[in-house]
Write a protein that holds these residues in place. Sequence first.
Motif, PDB file in Angstrom:
ATOM      1  N   PHE A  58      -6.080   8.034  10.186  1.00 37.96           N
ATOM      2  CA  PHE A  58      -5.385   8.347   8.945  1.00 37.96           C
ATOM      3  C   PHE A  58      -5.408   7.129   8.057  1.00 37.96           C
ATOM      4  O   PHE A  58      -5.140   6.027   8.518  1.00 37.96           O
ATOM      5  CB  PHE A  58      -3.933   8.774   9.201  1.00 37.96           C
ATOM      6  N   PRO A  59      -5.681   7.282   6.762  1.00 37.09           N
ATOM      7  CA  PRO A  59      -6.129   8.523   6.165  1.00 37.09           C
ATOM      8  C   PRO A  59      -7.549   8.863   6.625  1.00 37.09           C
ATOM      9  O   PRO A  59      -8.355   7.960   6.883  1.00 37.09           O
ATOM     10  CB  PRO A  59      -6.065   8.262   4.659  1.00 37.09           C
TER      11      PRO A  59
ATOM     12  N   CYS B 221       8.764   6.278   7.327  1.00 34.88           N
ATOM     13  CA  CYS B 221       8.073   6.019   8.590  1.00 34.88           C
ATOM     14  C   CYS B 221       9.069   5.772   9.717  1.00 34.88           C
ATOM     15  O   CYS B 221       8.895   6.263  10.831  1.00 34.88           O
ATOM     16  CB  CYS B 221       7.107   4.853   8.454  1.00 34.88           C
TER      17      CYS B 221
ATOM     18  N   HIS C  49      10.617   9.078  10.789  1.00 30.94           N
ATOM     19  CA  HIS C  49       9.722   9.908  11.586  1.00 30.94           C
ATOM     20  C   HIS C  49       9.394   9.290  12.940  1.00 30.94           C
ATOM     21  O   HIS C  49       9.220  10.012  13.918  1.00 30.94           O
ATOM     22  CB  HIS C  49       8.404  10.168  10.834  1.00 30.94           C
TER      23      HIS C  49
ATOM     24  N   ALA D 133       2.649   8.379   9.174  1.00 33.31           N
ATOM     25  CA  ALA D 133       1.566   7.997   8.263  1.00 33.31           C
ATOM     26  C   ALA D 133       1.320   9.090   7.230  1.00 33.31           C
ATOM     27  O   ALA D 133       1.171   8.804   6.032  1.00 33.31           O
ATOM     28  CB  ALA D 133       0.295   7.708   9.053  1.00 33.31           C
ATOM     29  N   GLU D 134       1.300  10.322   7.672  1.00 30.82           N
ATOM     30  CA  GLU D 134       1.072  11.448   6.766  1.00 30.82           C
ATOM     31  C   GLU D 134       2.209  11.603   5.758  1.00 30.82           C
ATOM     32  O   GLU D 134       1.991  12.042   4.637  1.00 30.82           O
ATOM     33  CB  GLU D 134       0.898  12.744   7.559  1.00 30.82           C
ATOM     34  N   GLY D 135       3.423  11.212   6.158  1.00 32.78           N
ATOM     35  CA  GLY D 135       4.588  11.365   5.297  1.00 32.78           C
ATOM     36  C   GLY D 135       4.873  10.186   4.393  1.00 32.78           C
ATOM     37  O   GLY D 135       5.770  10.253   3.548  1.00 32.78           O
ATOM     38  N   CYS D 136       4.116   9.112   4.531  1.00 33.31           N
ATOM     39  CA  CYS D 136       4.335   7.941   3.682  1.00 33.31           C
ATOM     40  C   CYS D 136       4.030   8.316   2.231  1.00 33.31           C
ATOM     41  O   CYS D 136       2.920   8.757   1.929  1.00 33.31           O
ATOM     42  CB  CYS D 136       3.440   6.785   4.128  1.00 33.31           C
TER      43      CYS D 136
ATOM     44  N   GLU E 151       2.030  11.733  18.177  1.00 30.01           N
ATOM     45  CA  GLU E 151       2.312  12.590  17.019  1.00 30.01           C
ATOM     46  C   GLU E 151       3.319  11.972  16.047  1.00 30.01           C
ATOM     47  O   GLU E 151       3.116  12.050  14.829  1.00 30.01           O
ATOM     48  CB  GLU E 151       2.792  13.960  17.491  1.00 30.01           C
TER      49      GLU E 151
ATOM     50  N   GLU F  42       0.999   6.283   1.018  1.00 30.34           N
ATOM     51  CA  GLU F  42      -0.114   6.125   1.971  1.00 30.34           C
ATOM     52  C   GLU F  42      -0.393   4.652   2.306  1.00 30.34           C
ATOM     53  O   GLU F  42      -1.518   4.183   2.255  1.00 30.34           O
ATOM     54  CB  GLU F  42      -1.372   6.808   1.449  1.00 30.34           C
TER      55      GLU F  42
ATOM     56  N   LEU G  91       1.590   9.506  13.704  1.00 29.68           N
ATOM     57  CA  LEU G  91       0.713  10.206  12.767  1.00 29.68           C
ATOM     58  C   LEU G  91       1.538  10.916  11.699  1.00 29.68           C
ATOM     59  O   LEU G  91       1.209  10.865  10.506  1.00 29.68           O
ATOM     60  CB  LEU G  91      -0.188  11.191  13.504  1.00 29.68           C
ATOM     61  N   THR G  92       2.623  11.554  12.092  1.00 29.89           N
ATOM     62  CA  THR G  92       3.498  12.223  11.134  1.00 29.89           C
ATOM     63  C   THR G  92       4.065  11.217  10.137  1.00 29.89           C
ATOM     64  O   THR G  92       4.157  11.497   8.938  1.00 29.89           O
ATOM     65  CB  THR G  92       4.639  12.960  11.865  1.00 29.89           C
TER      66      THR G  92
END
Length: 77
Positions: free
Chosen positions: A73-74, A20, A23, A53-56, A47, A59, A50-51
């Motif tokens: 997210f999620p 996190c 990113h 969070a998506e890459g954790c 962005e 999650e 969000l990136t």
Amino acid sequence: MGDRWQIEVDRGVCIGSGMCVNHAPEAFALDSARQSHPRSPETDANEPALTAAEGCPVEAILITLSATGEPVFPPED
């Protein structure tokens, strides 16, 4: 005016990978225990957050709309 987000990190789930921070260093930091936390609990939608969070990998990051609490997210199934 754009959306505002609430960002939370479940510290019981966080494994301290630092993804996190890589990113979105303006949105996340690791403490001395290598646990992630948001630099600010509320932020403009962006962005990099969000990136992150998506890459954790576990999650551990939850993003919701500040005004409504609707999940960003999620996403809900």
